[in-house]
Design a protein around this motif. Structure first.
Motif, PDB file in Angstrom:
ATOM      1  N   SER A  34       0.836  -1.213   0.000  1.00  0.00           N
ATOM      2  CA  SER A  34       0.000   0.000   0.000  1.00  0.00           C
ATOM      3  C   SER A  34       0.866   1.255   0.000  1.00  0.00           C
ATOM      4  CB  SER A  34      -0.980   0.004   1.173  1.00  0.00           C
ATOM      5  OG  SER A  34      -0.306   0.035   2.406  1.00  0.00           O
ATOM      6  N   LYS A  35       2.002   1.228   0.735  1.00  0.00           N
ATOM      7  CA  LYS A  35       2.913   2.383   0.721  1.00  0.00           C
ATOM      8  C   LYS A  35       3.491   2.590  -0.677  1.00  0.00           C
ATOM      9  CE  LYS A  35       5.547   1.109   4.132  1.00  0.00           C
ATOM     10  NZ  LYS A  35       6.576   1.009   5.171  1.00  0.00           N
ATOM     11  N   ALA A  38       0.766   3.801  -3.230  1.00  0.00           N
ATOM     12  CA  ALA A  38       0.412   5.220  -3.016  1.00  0.00           C
ATOM     13  C   ALA A  38       1.507   6.131  -3.558  1.00  0.00           C
ATOM     14  CB  ALA A  38       0.190   5.486  -1.526  1.00  0.00           C
ATOM     15  N   THR A  39       2.748   5.736  -3.371  1.00  0.00           N
ATOM     16  CA  THR A  39       3.861   6.545  -3.876  1.00  0.00           C
ATOM     17  C   THR A  39       3.893   6.516  -5.402  1.00  0.00           C
ATOM     18  OG1 THR A  39       5.097   6.032  -1.868  1.00  0.00           O
ATOM     19  CG2 THR A  39       6.353   6.924  -3.704  1.00  0.00           C
ATOM     20  N   ASN A  42       1.222   8.993  -6.408  1.00  0.00           N
ATOM     21  CA  ASN A  42       1.541  10.387  -6.074  1.00  0.00           C
ATOM     22  C   ASN A  42       2.761  10.930  -6.805  1.00  0.00           C
ATOM     23  OD1 ASN A  42      -0.627  10.464  -4.311  1.00  0.00           O
ATOM     24  ND2 ASN A  42       0.605   9.841  -2.563  1.00  0.00           N
ATOM     25  N   GLU A  48      -4.374   4.045 -10.042  1.00  0.00           N
ATOM     26  CA  GLU A  48      -4.381   3.228  -8.824  1.00  0.00           C
ATOM     27  C   GLU A  48      -4.269   1.731  -9.099  1.00  0.00           C
ATOM     28  OE1 GLU A  48      -7.486   4.257  -6.081  1.00  0.00           O
ATOM     29  OE2 GLU A  48      -6.981   6.391  -6.195  1.00  0.00           O
TER      30      GLU A  48
END
Length: 166
Positions: A34-35, A38-39, A42, A48
């Motif tokens: 998940s980290k 998300a990176t 972003n 996604e």
């Protein structure tokens, strides 16, 4: 390594990699996938779905390499001392490199450029959930290897028993 043992290593590593992600919240950690995803969204502008898929591909690939190292060690020495030693040593080494390696992968995927090692964070040397989750990963790998070995031995014993009864 035979093709069959390569597939066995992949399946054991896959199961251990999934378990690794599932146990991270038990150590009050955000999951690695998940980290990363998300990176990727972003910083890299990924959508996604692609980010989640990419984070899992990276995670499973690394797990396969780690599982392969563990399999090679286990193949050559299955003593309890060596098994415990490899779990601790590989768990510690992979924890040490986890933070800089993850940062390198993230920067490569989001910028498509190789980052200098000097720009990466230092090795992770704390005795925390990250270490214990890595140790648990290797416990799962060697447990899977041991279970595969015992299953094979039981099948061979059953075949021998059937042959002697005929």
């Amino acid at each position: 390594m035979t093709f069959k043992s390569l597939i066995r290593t992949f399946l054991i590593s896959l199961c251990a990699s999934i378990a690794f992600i599932l146990i991270q919240p038990l150590f009050e950690m955000t999951t690695l996938t998940s980290k990363h995803s998300a990176t990727y969204v972003n910083l890299g502008g990924y959508n996604e779905v692609a980010a989640v898929l990419l984070s899992w591909i990276v995670h499973v690939s690394v797990s396969f390499v780690y599982g392969g190292m563990s399999t090679l060690i286990y193949h050559y020495n299955q003593s309890m001392l060596m098994t415990i030693s490899q779990v601790i040593i590989l768990g510690w080494l992979t924890t040490l490199i986890a933070t800089p390696a993850n940062e390198w992968v993230i920067k490569f995927i989001t910028t498509r450029h190789f980052t200098s090692i000097s720009l990466l964070p230092p090795p992770h040397s704390e005795w925390d959930g990250k270490l214990w989750s890595h140790i648990l990963f290797f416990i799962l790998v060697v447990s899977g290897l041991w279970l595969a070995k015992v299953t094979t031995q039981l099948k061979e014993l059953a075949l021998k028993t059937n042959e002697t009864q005929v």
